[in-house]
Motif scaffolding. Sequence first.
Motif, PDB file in Angstrom:
ATOM      1  N   SER A  17     -16.948   8.834  -4.851  1.00 35.96           N
ATOM      2  CA  SER A  17     -17.752   8.709  -6.068  1.00 35.96           C
ATOM      3  C   SER A  17     -18.538   9.989  -6.324  1.00 35.96           C
ATOM      4  CB  SER A  17     -18.699   7.522  -5.938  1.00 35.96           C
ATOM      5  OG  SER A  17     -19.560   7.469  -7.030  1.00 35.96           O
ATOM      6  N   THR A  18     -19.128  10.550  -5.295  1.00 38.87           N
ATOM      7  CA  THR A  18     -19.894  11.787  -5.444  1.00 38.87           C
ATOM      8  C   THR A  18     -18.979  12.928  -5.859  1.00 38.87           C
ATOM      9  OG1 THR A  18     -21.462  11.030  -3.778  1.00 38.87           O
ATOM     10  CG2 THR A  18     -21.440  13.384  -4.255  1.00 38.87           C
ATOM     11  N   MET A  19     -17.797  12.993  -5.254  1.00 40.27           N
ATOM     12  CA  MET A  19     -16.845  14.041  -5.595  1.00 40.27           C
ATOM     13  C   MET A  19     -16.417  13.904  -7.059  1.00 40.27           C
ATOM     14  SD  MET A  19     -13.165  14.955  -3.923  1.00 40.27           S
ATOM     15  CE  MET A  19     -12.376  13.527  -4.628  1.00 40.27           C
ATOM     16  N   ASN A  20     -16.130  12.687  -7.483  1.00 37.40           N
ATOM     17  CA  ASN A  20     -15.723  12.481  -8.870  1.00 37.40           C
ATOM     18  C   ASN A  20     -16.840  12.866  -9.834  1.00 37.40           C
ATOM     19  OD1 ASN A  20     -13.145  11.630  -8.311  1.00 37.40           O
ATOM     20  ND2 ASN A  20     -13.655   9.463  -8.382  1.00 37.40           N
ATOM     21  N   GLN A  21     -18.069  12.534  -9.499  1.00 34.20           N
ATOM     22  CA  GLN A  21     -19.209  12.887 -10.348  1.00 34.20           C
ATOM     23  C   GLN A  21     -19.331  14.399 -10.460  1.00 34.20           C
ATOM     24  OE1 GLN A  21     -21.150  10.944 -12.193  1.00 34.20           O
ATOM     25  NE2 GLN A  21     -22.450  12.613 -12.872  1.00 34.20           N
ATOM     26  N   ALA A  22     -19.250  15.088  -9.338  1.00 36.78           N
ATOM     27  CA  ALA A  22     -19.367  16.548  -9.336  1.00 36.78           C
ATOM     28  C   ALA A  22     -18.208  17.182 -10.108  1.00 36.78           C
ATOM     29  CB  ALA A  22     -19.398  17.073  -7.905  1.00 36.78           C
ATOM     30  N   GLU A  23     -17.009  16.659  -9.903  1.00 34.06           N
ATOM     31  CA  GLU A  23     -15.842  17.170 -10.613  1.00 34.06           C
ATOM     32  C   GLU A  23     -15.977  16.932 -12.111  1.00 34.06           C
ATOM     33  OE1 GLU A  23     -11.620  15.437 -10.479  1.00 34.06           O
ATOM     34  OE2 GLU A  23     -11.667  16.943  -8.883  1.00 34.06           O
ATOM     35  N   SER A  24     -16.452  15.770 -12.502  1.00 34.02           N
ATOM     36  CA  SER A  24     -16.646  15.449 -13.916  1.00 34.02           C
ATOM     37  C   SER A  24     -17.661  16.388 -14.556  1.00 34.02           C
ATOM     38  CB  SER A  24     -17.116  14.007 -14.082  1.00 34.02           C
ATOM     39  OG  SER A  24     -16.109  13.118 -13.711  1.00 34.02           O
ATOM     40  N   GLU A  25     -18.741  16.654 -13.843  1.00 33.72           N
ATOM     41  CA  GLU A  25     -19.767  17.557 -14.372  1.00 33.72           C
ATOM     42  C   GLU A  25     -19.215  18.971 -14.530  1.00 33.72           C
ATOM     43  OE1 GLU A  25     -23.240  17.212 -11.901  1.00 33.72           O
ATOM     44  OE2 GLU A  25     -23.511  15.101 -12.447  1.00 33.72           O
ATOM     45  N   MET A  26     -18.403  19.407 -13.573  1.00 41.86           N
ATOM     46  CA  MET A  26     -17.816  20.739 -13.648  1.00 41.86           C
ATOM     47  C   MET A  26     -16.867  20.833 -14.856  1.00 41.86           C
ATOM     48  SD  MET A  26     -16.036  22.987 -10.587  1.00 41.86           S
ATOM     49  CE  MET A  26     -15.577  21.508  -9.776  1.00 41.86           C
ATOM     50  N   ILE A  27     -16.070  19.817 -15.071  1.00 45.25           N
ATOM     51  CA  ILE A  27     -15.149  19.797 -16.208  1.00 45.25           C
ATOM     52  C   ILE A  27     -15.939  19.798 -17.519  1.00 45.25           C
ATOM     53  CG2 ILE A  27     -13.441  18.386 -17.436  1.00 45.25           C
ATOM     54  CD1 ILE A  27     -12.451  17.530 -14.592  1.00 45.25           C
ATOM     55  N   TYR A  28     -16.993  18.988 -17.592  1.00 42.10           N
ATOM     56  CA  TYR A  28     -17.819  18.922 -18.796  1.00 42.10           C
ATOM     57  C   TYR A  28     -18.468  20.282 -19.073  1.00 42.10           C
ATOM     58  CZ  TYR A  28     -21.314  17.360 -22.141  1.00 42.10           C
ATOM     59  OH  TYR A  28     -22.088  17.214 -23.253  1.00 42.10           O
ATOM     60  N   ASP A  29     -18.993  20.916 -18.019  1.00 42.67           N
ATOM     61  CA  ASP A  29     -19.616  22.239 -18.180  1.00 42.67           C
ATOM     62  C   ASP A  29     -18.602  23.262 -18.693  1.00 42.67           C
ATOM     63  OD1 ASP A  29     -22.004  21.191 -17.299  1.00 42.67           O
ATOM     64  OD2 ASP A  29     -21.844  22.032 -15.272  1.00 42.67           O
ATOM     65  N   GLU A  30     -17.385  23.216 -18.164  1.00 43.37           N
ATOM     66  CA  GLU A  30     -16.326  24.130 -18.613  1.00 43.37           C
ATOM     67  C   GLU A  30     -15.983  23.854 -20.080  1.00 43.37           C
ATOM     68  OE1 GLU A  30     -11.647  25.221 -17.760  1.00 43.37           O
ATOM     69  OE2 GLU A  30     -12.699  23.924 -16.356  1.00 43.37           O
TER      70      GLU A  30
END
Length: 78
Positions: free
Chosen positions: A8-21
């Motif tokens: 869950s933490t990994m998915n959250q971090a990955e989602s935030e990185m994608i959103y930032d990009e």
Amino acid sequence: MNNNEDFSTMNQAESEMIYDELIATMRRKDPLIAEVFIRYHTYDCDAPEIAAELGIDKRKVYYLKEQGEQIRDRLMNR
């Protein structure tokens, strides 16, 4: 922390990185595209409200929203 929490933490971090990009890509094309996209999808504003806040025509808001969605679709289909 168990495996589900790690995932869950990994998915959250990955989602935030994608959103930032995504937002960075929009800002490079036109900062207003990013601003309209954020207001539509994060703050749930409608076109007349966004137009009034940004001091632009409502039709331009719709155009910028469409541009943002095209950028999003392109990034998601890489």
